[in-house]
Scaffold this motif. Sequence first.
Motif, short mmCIF file in Angstrom:
data_model
loop_
_atom_site.label_atom_id
_atom_site.label_comp_id
_atom_site.label_asym_id
_atom_site.label_seq_id
_atom_site.Cartn_x
_atom_site.Cartn_y
_atom_site.Cartn_z
N THR A 185 0.85 -1.19 0.00
CA THR A 185 0.00 0.00 0.00
C THR A 185 0.88 1.24 0.00
O THR A 185 2.09 1.16 0.25
CB THR A 185 -0.90 0.03 1.24
OG1 THR A 185 -0.05 0.12 2.40
CG2 THR A 185 -1.79 -1.19 1.33
N LYS A 186 0.28 2.39 -0.21
CA LYS A 186 1.02 3.65 -0.17
C LYS A 186 1.70 3.83 1.19
O LYS A 186 2.87 4.23 1.26
CB LYS A 186 0.09 4.82 -0.45
CG LYS A 186 0.80 6.16 -0.41
CD LYS A 186 -0.15 7.32 -0.49
CE LYS A 186 0.55 8.67 -0.43
NZ LYS A 186 1.55 8.82 0.60
N GLU A 187 1.00 3.53 2.26
CA GLU A 187 1.55 3.70 3.61
C GLU A 187 2.76 2.79 3.83
O GLU A 187 3.77 3.21 4.39
CB GLU A 187 0.48 3.42 4.67
CG GLU A 187 -0.66 4.42 4.69
CD GLU A 187 -1.67 4.28 3.54
OE1 GLU A 187 -1.75 3.19 2.92
OE2 GLU A 187 -2.36 5.27 3.24
N LYS A 188 2.66 1.56 3.37
CA LYS A 188 3.77 0.61 3.52
C LYS A 188 4.97 1.06 2.67
O LYS A 188 6.12 1.01 3.12
CB LYS A 188 3.32 -0.80 3.12
CG LYS A 188 4.37 -1.84 3.26
CD LYS A 188 4.69 -2.18 4.68
CE LYS A 188 5.67 -3.33 4.74
NZ LYS A 188 6.20 -3.55 6.06
N ILE A 189 4.69 1.53 1.47
CA ILE A 189 5.76 2.02 0.60
C ILE A 189 6.46 3.22 1.22
O ILE A 189 7.69 3.32 1.19
CB ILE A 189 5.22 2.35 -0.81
CG1 ILE A 189 4.84 1.05 -1.52
CG2 ILE A 189 6.23 3.15 -1.62
CD1 ILE A 189 4.06 1.23 -2.80
N ASP A 190 5.70 4.14 1.83
CA ASP A 190 6.31 5.29 2.49
C ASP A 190 7.27 4.84 3.60
O ASP A 190 8.36 5.38 3.74
CB ASP A 190 5.23 6.22 3.06
CG ASP A 190 4.47 6.97 1.99
OD1 ASP A 190 4.94 7.04 0.83
OD2 ASP A 190 3.37 7.49 2.30
N LYS A 191 6.86 3.85 4.39
CA LYS A 191 7.73 3.33 5.45
C LYS A 191 8.98 2.67 4.87
O LYS A 191 10.09 2.86 5.37
CB LYS A 191 6.97 2.31 6.31
CG LYS A 191 5.94 2.93 7.22
CD LYS A 191 5.22 1.87 8.01
CE LYS A 191 4.09 2.47 8.83
NZ LYS A 191 3.32 1.46 9.54
N ILE A 192 8.78 1.90 3.81
CA ILE A 192 9.91 1.22 3.16
C ILE A 192 10.92 2.25 2.63
O ILE A 192 12.13 2.10 2.83
CB ILE A 192 9.41 0.32 2.02
CG1 ILE A 192 8.72 -0.93 2.60
CG2 ILE A 192 10.54 -0.08 1.09
CD1 ILE A 192 7.97 -1.76 1.57
N LEU A 193 10.43 3.29 1.98
CA LEU A 193 11.33 4.30 1.42
C LEU A 193 12.08 5.07 2.51
O LEU A 193 13.26 5.40 2.34
CB LEU A 193 10.57 5.25 0.50
CG LEU A 193 10.06 4.61 -0.80
CD1 LEU A 193 9.21 5.61 -1.59
CD2 LEU A 193 11.20 4.08 -1.65
N ARG A 194 11.42 5.33 3.64
CA ARG A 194 12.12 5.97 4.77
C ARG A 194 13.26 5.07 5.27
O ARG A 194 14.37 5.55 5.51
CB ARG A 194 11.14 6.27 5.90
CG ARG A 194 10.42 7.59 5.75
CD ARG A 194 9.74 8.06 7.04
NE ARG A 194 8.72 7.15 7.54
CZ ARG A 194 7.48 7.07 7.09
NH1 ARG A 194 7.10 7.85 6.10
NH2 ARG A 194 6.63 6.22 7.61
N ARG A 195 12.97 3.78 5.41
CA ARG A 195 13.99 2.84 5.85
C ARG A 195 15.15 2.79 4.85
O ARG A 195 16.33 2.81 5.22
CB ARG A 195 13.40 1.44 6.02
CG ARG A 195 14.47 0.38 6.35
CD ARG A 195 13.93 -1.03 6.43
NE ARG A 195 13.10 -1.48 5.34
CZ ARG A 195 13.55 -1.95 4.17
NH1 ARG A 195 14.86 -1.98 3.92
NH2 ARG A 195 12.72 -2.37 3.25
N MET A 196 14.82 2.76 3.57
CA MET A 196 15.86 2.70 2.54
C MET A 196 16.72 3.96 2.56
O MET A 196 17.94 3.88 2.37
CB MET A 196 15.23 2.47 1.17
CG MET A 196 14.58 1.10 1.04
SD MET A 196 13.72 0.89 -0.53
CE MET A 196 15.02 0.14 -1.49
N ALA A 197 16.11 5.11 2.79
CA ALA A 197 16.88 6.36 2.87
C ALA A 197 17.88 6.30 4.02
O ALA A 197 19.04 6.72 3.88
CB ALA A 197 15.94 7.55 3.02
#
Length: 164
Positions: free
Chosen positions: A7-19
């Motif tokens: 979902t958008k929310e999960k993707i946002d969390k994933i991208l924060r972790r990746m950053a």
Amino acid sequence: MKNYILTKEKIDKILRRMAFEIAERNTGEDQILLAGIRENGVVIAQKLKQLLSGTFKGKIEVMDIVVDDKRRPGKITLSGRKNFDNAVVIVVDDVANSGKTMLYALKPFLQDQPKKIQTLALVDRTHKTFPVHTDYVGYAVATTLQEHIFVEVENEIITGAWLE
């Protein structure tokens, strides 16, 4: 009906972790070049640039990579600068399937002497047929060769990923 895996929310969390991972692995570097494979890879690179600006102390640049899908390994076009000597380059894609697109996207950077080349995929499938290792993986999923993963982007916002 779409079978959403992210979902958008999960993707946002994933991208924060990746950053955070990018900043941690590149501590002490002066600059990071996020090279997004067009279309969705560029959107992901732009979002990562925003997220990195709070943690990475150096300069962050984003450029586009266009891989000619009709004539692989056809022409590969880059936006932005043309010299990558001593640069930290991260090639960004939405889905890493066979590894072929990522492998072709690396070609222009190998003509110079980059300090590091790293790869990043929001979704990484587990059956590579080309020797490309994904350094930063948002979400790994085992699929059959017949299944496809699609990342949805609306108005430069990543809204989800689904399996077909």
